[in-house]
Design a protein around this motif. Sequence first.
Motif, PDB file in Angstrom:
ATOM      1  N   GLY A  76       0.808  -1.206   0.000  1.00 41.71           N
ATOM      2  CA  GLY A  76       0.000   0.000   0.000  1.00 41.71           C
ATOM      3  C   GLY A  76       0.841   1.257   0.000  1.00 41.71           C
ATOM      4  N   THR A  77       2.145   1.131   0.304  1.00 45.01           N
ATOM      5  CA  THR A  77       3.027   2.293   0.293  1.00 45.01           C
ATOM      6  C   THR A  77       4.140   2.155  -0.734  1.00 45.01           C
ATOM      7  OG1 THR A  77       4.540   1.456   2.009  1.00 45.01           O
ATOM      8  CG2 THR A  77       2.621   2.714   2.756  1.00 45.01           C
ATOM      9  N   GLN A  78       4.664   0.940  -0.906  1.00 45.71           N
ATOM     10  CA  GLN A  78       5.798   0.725  -1.810  1.00 45.71           C
ATOM     11  C   GLN A  78       5.929  -0.767  -2.105  1.00 45.71           C
ATOM     12  OE1 GLN A  78       9.698   1.773  -0.172  1.00 45.71           O
ATOM     13  NE2 GLN A  78      10.147   2.867  -2.065  1.00 45.71           N
ATOM     14  N   GLY A  79       6.554  -1.083  -3.219  1.00 44.77           N
ATOM     15  CA  GLY A  79       6.792  -2.476  -3.571  1.00 44.77           C
ATOM     16  C   GLY A  79       8.112  -2.980  -3.015  1.00 44.77           C
ATOM     17  N   VAL A  80       8.145  -4.280  -2.708  1.00 46.10           N
ATOM     18  CA  VAL A  80       9.360  -4.955  -2.250  1.00 46.10           C
ATOM     19  C   VAL A  80       9.483  -6.232  -3.078  1.00 46.10           C
ATOM     20  CG1 VAL A  80      10.521  -6.093  -0.321  1.00 46.10           C
ATOM     21  CG2 VAL A  80       9.118  -4.073   0.104  1.00 46.10           C
ATOM     22  N   THR A  81      10.657  -6.485  -3.632  1.00 43.43           N
ATOM     23  CA  THR A  81      10.891  -7.714  -4.384  1.00 43.43           C
ATOM     24  C   THR A  81      11.311  -8.809  -3.417  1.00 43.43           C
ATOM     25  OG1 THR A  81      11.580  -6.446  -6.324  1.00 43.43           O
ATOM     26  CG2 THR A  81      12.201  -8.768  -6.271  1.00 43.43           C
ATOM     27  N   LEU A  82      10.632  -9.939  -3.488  1.00 44.79           N
ATOM     28  CA  LEU A  82      10.966 -11.108  -2.669  1.00 44.79           C
ATOM     29  C   LEU A  82      11.685 -12.100  -3.570  1.00 44.79           C
ATOM     30  CD1 LEU A  82       7.466 -11.577  -0.999  1.00 44.79           C
ATOM     31  CD2 LEU A  82       9.363 -10.143  -0.216  1.00 44.79           C
ATOM     32  N   ILE A  83      12.826 -12.606  -3.127  1.00 44.97           N
ATOM     33  CA  ILE A  83      13.599 -13.545  -3.942  1.00 44.97           C
ATOM     34  C   ILE A  83      13.931 -14.773  -3.115  1.00 44.97           C
ATOM     35  CG2 ILE A  83      15.735 -13.919  -5.237  1.00 44.97           C
ATOM     36  CD1 ILE A  83      15.786 -10.907  -5.791  1.00 44.97           C
ATOM     37  N   TRP A  84      13.471 -15.924  -3.606  1.00 44.24           N
ATOM     38  CA  TRP A  84      13.817 -17.198  -2.979  1.00 44.24           C
ATOM     39  C   TRP A  84      14.820 -17.881  -3.891  1.00 44.24           C
ATOM     40  CZ3 TRP A  84       8.727 -15.418  -2.644  1.00 44.24           C
ATOM     41  CH2 TRP A  84       8.237 -15.265  -1.346  1.00 44.24           C
ATOM     42  N   LEU A  85      16.054 -18.017  -3.414  1.00 44.52           N
ATOM     43  CA  LEU A  85      17.128 -18.615  -4.201  1.00 44.52           C
ATOM     44  C   LEU A  85      16.969 -20.133  -4.256  1.00 44.52           C
ATOM     45  CD1 LEU A  85      19.985 -16.494  -2.625  1.00 44.52           C
ATOM     46  CD2 LEU A  85      18.890 -16.112  -4.839  1.00 44.52           C
ATOM     47  N   GLY A  86      17.175 -20.690  -5.444  1.00 49.11           N
ATOM     48  CA  GLY A  86      17.128 -22.137  -5.606  1.00 49.11           C
ATOM     49  C   GLY A  86      15.719 -22.726  -5.566  1.00 49.11           C
ATOM     50  N   ARG A  87      14.709 -21.907  -5.682  1.00 53.78           N
ATOM     51  CA  ARG A  87      13.320 -22.399  -5.643  1.00 53.78           C
ATOM     52  C   ARG A  87      12.662 -22.173  -6.995  1.00 53.78           C
ATOM     53  NH1 ARG A  87      11.304 -23.180  -0.316  1.00 53.78           N
ATOM     54  NH2 ARG A  87       9.668 -24.269  -1.452  1.00 53.78           N
ATOM     55  N   ARG A  88      11.898 -23.145  -7.428  1.00 52.96           N
ATOM     56  CA  ARG A  88      11.156 -23.029  -8.677  1.00 52.96           C
ATOM     57  C   ARG A  88       9.689 -22.715  -8.419  1.00 52.96           C
ATOM     58  NH1 ARG A  88      13.648 -24.474 -13.116  1.00 52.96           N
ATOM     59  NH2 ARG A  88      15.614 -25.571 -13.011  1.00 52.96           N
ATOM     60  N   ARG A  89       9.211 -23.165  -7.276  1.00 56.83           N
ATOM     61  CA  ARG A  89       7.805 -22.977  -6.940  1.00 56.83           C
ATOM     62  C   ARG A  89       7.660 -23.109  -5.435  1.00 56.83           C
ATOM     63  NH1 ARG A  89       3.331 -25.797  -5.948  1.00 56.83           N
ATOM     64  NH2 ARG A  89       1.378 -25.065  -6.797  1.00 56.83           N
ATOM     65  N   ILE A  90       6.748 -22.326  -4.864  1.00 57.09           N
ATOM     66  CA  ILE A  90       6.409 -22.439  -3.451  1.00 57.09           C
ATOM     67  C   ILE A  90       4.887 -22.469  -3.377  1.00 57.09           C
ATOM     68  CG2 ILE A  90       6.513 -21.381  -1.166  1.00 57.09           C
ATOM     69  CD1 ILE A  90       9.101 -19.980  -2.055  1.00 57.09           C
ATOM     70  N   PRO A  91       4.312 -23.547  -2.853  1.00 51.71           N
ATOM     71  CA  PRO A  91       2.853 -23.621  -2.766  1.00 51.71           C
ATOM     72  C   PRO A  91       2.287 -22.415  -2.003  1.00 51.71           C
ATOM     73  CG  PRO A  91       3.833 -25.744  -2.241  1.00 51.71           C
ATOM     74  CD  PRO A  91       4.956 -24.747  -2.334  1.00 51.71           C
TER      75      PRO A  91
END
Length: 125
Positions: A76-91
């Motif tokens: 609601g104020t700003q975007g944040v990029t989330l990065i999971w290393l070594g992951r192709r998918r997270i349920p």
Amino acid sequence: MPAKEGGYFSRLKRKLTSDVDELDADDLSEKSEVEGAQRACDCKQGQEVTVLGRLRSVELCPSDEAATLEAELFDGTQGVTLIWLGRRRIPGIEPGRTIKVRGRMAVRDGQKVLYNPYYELQTAQ
């Protein structure tokens, strides 16, 4: 009797005249505050943060070394990029989902980033 600032009629007028995206951002920001999370716009590099927001996008970024799963979280104020290393998918990590994440804030190419954040999927309301 004049309507007081932030009264019922002021809120109603705002809801009727404001852009839907602006109203959604306000709702996300309020929910974040209620849940005890920090506003993304107030988070600084190197700080341990907890941010609550909605995933705008989720994509797999393959590379020669290892794939990464990247998602854009908006609170609601700003975007944040989330990065999971070594992951192709997270349920459960999918666009439109509301999540609370925790980690150390970093900056990459001028954008706020959380690497391998702890996350809690929020129930739909």
